[in-house]
Design an enzyme around this catalytic site. Sequence first.
Site, PDB file in Angstrom:
ATOM      1  N   CYS A   1       0.823  -1.211   0.000  1.00  0.00           N
ATOM      2  CA  CYS A   1       0.000   0.000   0.000  1.00  0.00           C
ATOM      3  C   CYS A   1       0.852   1.254   0.000  1.00  0.00           C
ATOM      4  O   CYS A   1       0.347   2.349  -0.204  1.00  0.00           O
ATOM      5  CB  CYS A   1      -0.974   0.002   1.175  1.00  0.00           C
ATOM      6  SG  CYS A   1      -0.214   0.406   2.744  1.00  0.00           S
TER       7      CYS A   1
ATOM      8  N   ASP B   1       2.754   2.585   2.472  1.00  0.00           N
ATOM      9  CA  ASP B   1       2.957   3.326   3.708  1.00  0.00           C
ATOM     10  C   ASP B   1       3.568   2.420   4.773  1.00  0.00           C
ATOM     11  O   ASP B   1       3.011   1.369   5.087  1.00  0.00           O
ATOM     12  CB  ASP B   1       1.617   3.853   4.257  1.00  0.00           C
ATOM     13  CG  ASP B   1       1.029   4.939   3.371  1.00  0.00           C
ATOM     14  OD1 ASP B   1       1.753   5.897   3.077  1.00  0.00           O
ATOM     15  OD2 ASP B   1      -0.137   4.808   2.975  1.00  0.00           O
TER      16      ASP B   1
ATOM     17  N   CYS C   1       3.124   8.655   1.744  1.00  0.00           N
ATOM     18  CA  CYS C   1       2.731   9.864   1.028  1.00  0.00           C
ATOM     19  C   CYS C   1       2.676  11.067   1.967  1.00  0.00           C
ATOM     20  O   CYS C   1       2.907  10.956   3.164  1.00  0.00           O
ATOM     21  CB  CYS C   1       1.373   9.648   0.377  1.00  0.00           C
ATOM     22  SG  CYS C   1       0.067   9.429   1.575  1.00  0.00           S
TER      23      CYS C   1
ATOM     24  N   CYS D   1      -4.626   7.096   5.988  1.00  0.00           N
ATOM     25  CA  CYS D   1      -3.326   7.531   6.504  1.00  0.00           C
ATOM     26  C   CYS D   1      -3.433   7.918   7.979  1.00  0.00           C
ATOM     27  O   CYS D   1      -2.526   7.661   8.760  1.00  0.00           O
ATOM     28  CB  CYS D   1      -2.786   8.706   5.696  1.00  0.00           C
ATOM     29  SG  CYS D   1      -2.427   8.285   3.991  1.00  0.00           S
TER      30      CYS D   1
END
Lengths: 390, 128
Positions: free
Chosen positions: B35, B37, B60, B104
């Site tokens: 993904c 992260d 990100c 996130c």
Amino acid sequence: MRIYFDHAATTPVDPQVEASMRPYFAGRFGNASAQYEEGQLAHKAVEEARIKVADLTGARPEEIVFTGSGTESNNMAIKGTAWALRDKGNHIITSSIEHPAVLESCRWLERAGYEVTYLPVDEYGLINPALVEESIRKETILISIMQANNEVGTIEPIAEIAEVARRHQIKLHCDAVQTVGNIAINVVELGVDMLSMSAHKLYGPKGVGALYIKEGTSLASLLHGGHQESGRRAGTENTVGMVGFGKAAELARERLIQGPARLEKMRDTMIDGIMKRIKWVRLNGHPKRRLPGNVNISIEFVEGEGMLMHLDMMGISCSTGSACQAADLKASHVLLAMGLSHEMSHGSLRFSLGHLTTEAEIARVVEVLPGIVEKLRAMSPLTVKERVNA
Amino acid sequence: MLDYSDKVKDHLLNPRNVGEMEHPSGVGKVGNPVCGDIMEMCIKVEDEVIVDAVFRTFGCGAAIAASSMVTELIKGKKIKEALRLSKDEVASALDGLPPIKMHCSVLGVEALQKAIKNYQEQKSSLKN
């Protein structure tokens, strides 16, 4: 002043193109299919534009069909062939790194009972023509391979693939959205039956594309209605867009004399500069067989969107294959198909140069990128041990 | 670029509390490369109060900003309070996140909860 490095996504409309379009909004607004003077003015402009697009690609004007986009051209070529040749077979060969317009058209056909082979690529993103030949079955009706990949810029061996297609009498479609206007191409020399293009990649307007259809190619239409475009694509002609596309094609032809060599030089300066100043960087795509304006790199231990945002805030626009930029949160299917790890796919940046790009702009990126990478690497939990082993 | 708030941009450009910690009381690592992260959070706890927190994130802009904001929000908080921190509180402290980036903030909270769990496990194993 912003620095724009995303010409593979879209280009600004050339001022000369814009000027060529302007009379057709309100003044020469006539329906190109109408018989009276306003209509004939529009009709003449459309046919002149068709000649210019044909001249850019080595096609004959009657082999050019205007569409609404590169995506529509790809849809038309693939679905139109599948329908037209449905009694001959149900198998299509394409590659795993095609543009979504091709991949999703193929997936849609799969749901309708067609079978599709998605060819793998090597580490440079190259398709092996021998693999194309091995994948051919007696049911194969179409091969669809892009001329150059939009993400990594690798230029595929279309002429060799066309040779295979010809030997087996299978139709060949080529998505040339990234190449038309950027490198010299000739549909006859390439040996393709259909070729997709899009105006906004060559300083023309958005909303207009074209499909080259070799004379004698049977193809079903997607849009049914009036008899526009010789009955191949119904809908009132987008005169303004077509005129703009024509002018853009005319200008591209002039630019192709010297433009690509200049871009290649700047591209290589940028690649060398980045590789020299940043450690643990991989060039994605083929070092030589690549689009003149394409720089695609993966920077280890950092994620693309973070870099992109830092660059954006410094006035530099580029793109990334990171999932974080994608609506589906998936990393680039192209980079993964080339064998890159998920981390490396997420850490990719694409800078696509255009004919207005200057050496100073290249120097600016080479100057600021190392600092951004250093900052983000300091934040990255990927350990030093992993870094040393990389 | 996504429509990030000025706060998100600020935390991305000037992240707070980046780094590693010597002798942390608890460490939490979450996420995966697929993904895109990966987040690592370290906390220092004294008398059930988080006196320090640091993070490192591969991810990100939103992931970096969310981890940065989580460390800001929990410093000086009691463990009990920190455990109640929700993804929505993190997002609203950042003046919102685009819908597609809400995960996130989830990741930031998960890293924190994992770090606290790690601290509590270490504490109970010391007692035994």
